[in-house]
Write a protein that holds these residues in place. Structure first.
Motif: not given
Lengths: 239, 585, 207
Positions: B460-474
């Motif tokens: 399957f084609e799918f992405d791995i979403p990542t955050g940047t800062v590592g805070d709650l919002y991410d």
């Protein structure tokens, strides 16, 4: 439970029916006030059963079904129970939803004691009723009725939200049958509450401490108490 | 990418083979390796810390998956699984043996912070002491409990027979309450000559930390220790937190676990392999299909069987539906913690109810699905299911995902309460062995479905979403993005699902697994769920351990909460997304 | 961008839902407890009020739903081949239990909540019938493995979930009498399974 009322002196009782009628008169509050008390019961119970405030006491998986019951699809607010109080002091009903472990047992009892009368306990799920599939574990209390008195048991693993609503309706029926003549919270005297269990080498019920000490000192008596189950061998006949 | 990356050639080489790694260790510490086999590298106890440091610093094995122990009756064995975030692939296994009397092993906490809770659990369950551990106390049972439960010679109070099925149930199975069989008439056992009346429980330990006082304080402040008891509306179950507060600022958080310890591993050793499947439902009770899947792939690896194509597609569909509804519920509860009391939660629960309807129609139960079997799935899906699922996936789920995002993503209150709150830096996230959305929000692009693909996820084609800062919002945004990726995978799977069988081989309840061990893992919505199963060739597992993602993610709670207000601590706890059934097992 | 627009945007969704539910309600004014409408509202294509008005409306469990197991018996037939009804209970008279007391369900049950006593002939030889059969529903985890692995289609999962009561030590141990239900009940609650089992049974009988 007798009230001040006319008591027939025993020398005047001549037949069994009269004796029975006398006993009823002594034990049950009858008389011209009785119809009024019935009406009062009706209003009193109607108000109480339609606005039970549960305490949010979800322990495990059954808690999720409880949350689903309070969500839109199975709306528990239709029964007046949407207000899950966080504190036991303001709650009427403790829905024990999930497995009660030994580590959690003192907390369960303490919360039960902190609830104000009139209070009810519903054991939701197989784990709270009788230990559930985890009954054989070393950290599981086999049913919350080992610690506190339970009013309604709802079996299932987990009981579907409709089963929980049915159980709550059974609780409402139970409340309907109560009467202010004989409810425990209008009796004289303060209820002591349930003593909290102690977390020792294993969970110790505070009502059985002497028994535990006596049995621990006497291993033969202890061994004799266990009901032996029949372990079959091949070819053995049924007695 | 990695903080201290040595020469490219060394870290990029495929280092998943124990032989290769053992050779490398021998070059540095010639006397450290006792034995090497396909099952792992056996190290000498006193060289463990040096080898671990070497693996961590030089060979870039920066992620400690799992710490567990096995009781081999004449000795104990502590087992470690390590992976490298950049290289991916299967974990390597390190083992250390220790004697049965006074067992002790050096602690790996100085190298891998994620070993903290896991080593405490090994101490609690097996009695192995870890030298150098900062806080070696019981974690799942209470202080003062007698006995080490997972040892083979520990018999629980309701002990009947060593392995199931019990002989007392059939042929002459007269019903007996387990309470009556036990001499104490309850699920307890006490040591001989216990004086219950005079018993005094040990004093509760209280966290002691040094708070840095601000240079100028007009008010004289003092620290208080607040108990966030096991019964609390926002602790997501029976979690207890001892919070050291100074004013309203959190100085230290210590979780107290074990209030839902239901002895999953001990019961698992008595159960048969098939009998463990319904118990895995109850680990993380939101994601029962995904738990079943992780257990099924572990045992299938040991048996060497693969399910047919249709069953694989059904499994992926169920797993991704589970992922969507888990994230929706997690976000709903997160909004609850923030104070948006209940409204977004019941909106999220609506779609979840429809997905649970699908589960109920196929597997038989809304939550405890017990659906996967070794070699396939239990029941086939109907065309009605496919039709309803397609409607959900094309119409309702994307709309609901957009709605859940639109409620809060631009909401000023939410942004103020979640930006830069609860930051977990990248290297600490890896070192604390966090997994799942918590790890990915800190900027680590690691997903077990890509690192060690299981089932048919490589199609399957799918992405791995990542955050940047590592805070709650991410963490919030990563979950929303993962919901969208799940919908993407579901669309592909629903298109490609072929007709066919749903089970390899015949229905069999007497599964005998050949002798050996296996650490199988899957990407659960909450993180990496791992099952470490040791088999001795019989119908019951010899050792059965669950690597629970919520349990290990909690190790990082202290790090994330220090310095924030107590109201933020609640939300940070919600954003880690723990489920106590998994934390305490 | 004015401060507060994000808040208002979120509140927009809540407001639109309020409006939608009223629209849904007015569209169906007067047909409150309509069965067809209820099914439509509760399906994936439904909209408007999602609530199930239990106990006036009940969500019917799907066929695969599993709660507590029950034992299937073939009813006793009278001379016309019709099942005889017991006038006291209104249920078919028990002809023959399908259960042969093989014990597979007791062996496969994960929490071991099934107790079976196999019957014996007067001479003492074992008979393929259960003399006693107990299920402790406070231990049962509704997993359905007993029904899945029974070779005689004798134990199936029931769908009755309204079992709440005021005590548990007696009423939560289901014995043989409480567990036995007629095969017509099984056909009623599991129609596709029943059809499949009947075709298999007929095919085997032909051989």
């Amino acid at each position: 439970m007798s009230q001040e009322q006319s008591q027939t002196p025993s020398s005047l009782i001549t037949s069994e029916e009269e004796w029975l009628a006398d006993q009823v008169r002594r034990s049950v509050w009858t008389g011209p006030l009785s119809k009024f008390i019935d009406l009062l019961d009706l209003i009193y119970n109607w108000g109480r059963r339609n606005s039970i405030w549960p305490m949010g006491f979800g322990l495990a998986c059954c808690a999720i079904e409880m949350i689903c019951t309070s969500a839109t699809r199975f709306d528990i607010a239709r029964f007046g129970m949407e207000l899950f109080r966080a504190t036991p002091r303001q709650a009427d009903l403790m829905i024990v939803a999930g497995t009660v472990t030994k580590k959690m047992a003192p907390a369960v009892v303490r919360l039960y004691n902190q609830m104000a009368e009139p209070k009810y306990v519903v054991a939701m799920g197989a784990c709270a009723s009788g230990g559930g599939p985890f009954k054989e574990g070393y950290n599981v209390v086999s049913g919350v009725d080992k610690l506190i008195p339970v009013d309604v048991y709802i079996p299932g693993c987990p009981p579907t939200p409709q089963a929980l609503l049915y159980g709550l309706m059974q609780l409402q029926k139970k409340i309907d049958r109560q009467s202010i003549r004989d409810v425990p919270w209008y009796r004289k005297g303060i209820s002591e509450g349930v003593p909290e269990p102690i977390l020792g080498p294993d969970l110790m019920d505070a009502r059985r401490l002497e028994e535990i000490t006596a049995l621990a000192a006497n291993p033969e008596q202890l061994a004799a108490r266990a009901v032996q189950f029949h372990k079959p061998t091949k070819g053995e006949k049924k007695e | 990418m990695a903080a201290n990356a040595p020469a490219v050639t060394e870290t990029q080489m495929p280092l998943n083979d124990p032989q290769v790694v053992a050779e490398k260790i021998k070059t540095q510490y010639p006397d450290a390796v006792e034995a090497v086999s396909a099952q792992g590298i056996v190290l000498k106890k006193d060289r463990l810390l040096d080898v671990a440091r070497y693996l961590h610093d030089t060979l870039a094995f920066d992620y400690l998956n799992n710490v567990t122990s096995v009781d081999w009756q004449d000795h104990f064995e502590v087992v470690y699984h390590l992976t490298s975030i950049d290289r991916g692939g299967a974990p390597i296994t390190l083992k250390v043996n220790t004697a049965r009397d006074n067992p002790s092993v050096p602690s790996l906490v100085p190298v891998y912070r994620g070993a903290d809770f896991q080593e405490r659990e090994v101490y609690d369950m097996m009695g192995i002491r870890f030298e150098g551990h900062p806080n070696l106390r019981r974690i799942l049972m209470w202080e003062g409990f007698e006995g080490y439960p997972l040892r083979k010679d520990y018999k629980e109070p309701y002990y009947e027979e060593e392995k199931k099925p019990f002989g007392s149930r059939w042929d002459q199975g007269y019903h007996v309450f387990a309470e009556d069989r036990n001499p104490w008439h309850d699920n307890v056992q006490y040591p001989a000559h216990l004086d219950a009346l005079a018993y005094k429980p040990p004093r509760e330990s209280v966290p002691v930390i040094e708070a840095t006082q601000a240079a100028t304080t007009r008010l004289r402040t003092d620290k208080i220790i607040l108990n966030f008891g096991p019964q609390h509306p926002s602790t997501h179950g029976v979690l207890r937190l001892k919070v050291t507060l100074e004013g309203e600022t959190v100085r230290a958080v210590e979780p107290v676990l074990g209030y839902l310890h239901r002895n999953h591993e001990k019961i698992g050793e008595r159960n048969t392999y098939l009998g463990n499947m319904p118990f895995t439902d109850r680990l993380d009770y939101f994601t029962s299909m995904a738990n079943n899947l992780a257990y099924a792939i572990t045992v299938e690896k040991m048996l060497g069987i693969k399910p047919p194509e249709r069953a694989e597609y059904i499994r992926v569909i169920m797993a991704e539906l589970t992922r969507w509804q888990n994230h929706a519920a997690a976000l709903g509860f997160l909004y609850n913690d923030l104070g948006a009391f209940y409204t977004p939660l019941i909106y999220a629960l609506e779609e979840r109810e429809l997905i649970l309807d699908l589960f109920e129609a196929t597997a038989g139960s809304r939550m405890m699905c017990n659906y996967m079997r070794f070699g396939g799935v239990a029941r086939d899906v109907t065309d009605d299911f496919i039709d309803k699922c397609k409607y959900l996936v094309n119409e309702r789920l994307p709309r609901r995902t957009d709605e859940l995002e639109a409620y809060m993503a631009k909401n000023e209150l939410f942004l103020a309460r979640s930006k830069n709150i609860g930051i977990l830096p990248r290297d600490l996230a890896i070192n604390y062995s966090t997994a799942g959305p918590v790890l990915r929000a800190s900027g680590v692009k690691y997903d077990v479905r890509r690192a060690e693909p299981y089932s048919i996820y490589d199609r399957f084609e799918f992405d791995i979403p990542t955050g940047t800062v590592g805070d709650l919002y991410d963490r919030f945004m990563v979950r929303i993005a993962e919901m969208r990726q799940s919908i993407k995978i579901l669309k592909q799977a629903l298109e490609q699902i072929p007709p066919g069988d749903i089970m390899t081989g015949k229905k069999n309840y007497q599964v005998r697994v050949p002798k050996g061990e296996m650490y199988g893992r899957a990407e659960n919505p909450k993180g990496e769920l791992g099952f470490y199963v040791v088999s001795d060739g019989s119908a019951n597992p010899y050792r059965y351990h669950v690597r629970a993602p919520s349990f290990i993610n909690l190790t990082a709670l202290n790090q994330m909460c220090v310095g924030h207000k107590i109201a933020d601590m609640i939300v940070i706890l919600g954003s880690i997304d723990i489920v106590m059934g998994e934390v305490d097992r | 961008m004015a401060f507060g627009l994000g808040l208002l945007n979120g509140l927009r969704y809540t407001a639109s839902r309020v409006v939608k539910t009223y629209i849904g309600d007015f569209k169906h004014l007067g047909r409150r407890y309509d069965d067809k409408l209820f099914k439509e509202r509760q399906s994936v294509r439904g909209s408007g009020i999602f609530t199930v008005q239990y106990p006036e409306e009940r969500l019917v469990p799907p066929e695969n739903f599993r709660f507590i197991p029950f034992l299937v018996y073939e009813p006793a037939l009278d001379e016309n081949g019709q099942p005889m009804m017991d006038p006291a209970t209104g249920k078919p008279v028990v002809g023959k239990l399908r259960c042969t007391a093989c014990g597979i369900c007791a062996k496969v049950c994960p929490p071991q909540c099934i107790w079976i006593v196999r019957a014996t002939t007067p001479q003492g030889k074992p008979k393929p019938q259960p003399a006693e059969f107990y299920i402790d529903i406070d231990v049962c985890m509704n997993c359905g493995l007993c029904a899945e692995f029974c070779p005689f289609d004798a134990i199936k999962m029931d769908q009755v979930y309204e079992l709440a009561g005021y005590e548990r030590h007696v009423s939560h141990i289901f014995d043989l009498r409480a567990l036995s239900k007629p095969a017509s009940y099984h056909a009623q609650i599991h129609p596709t399974d029943w059809a499949r089992e009947e075709t298999e049974r007929k095919a085997k009988a032909k051989k």
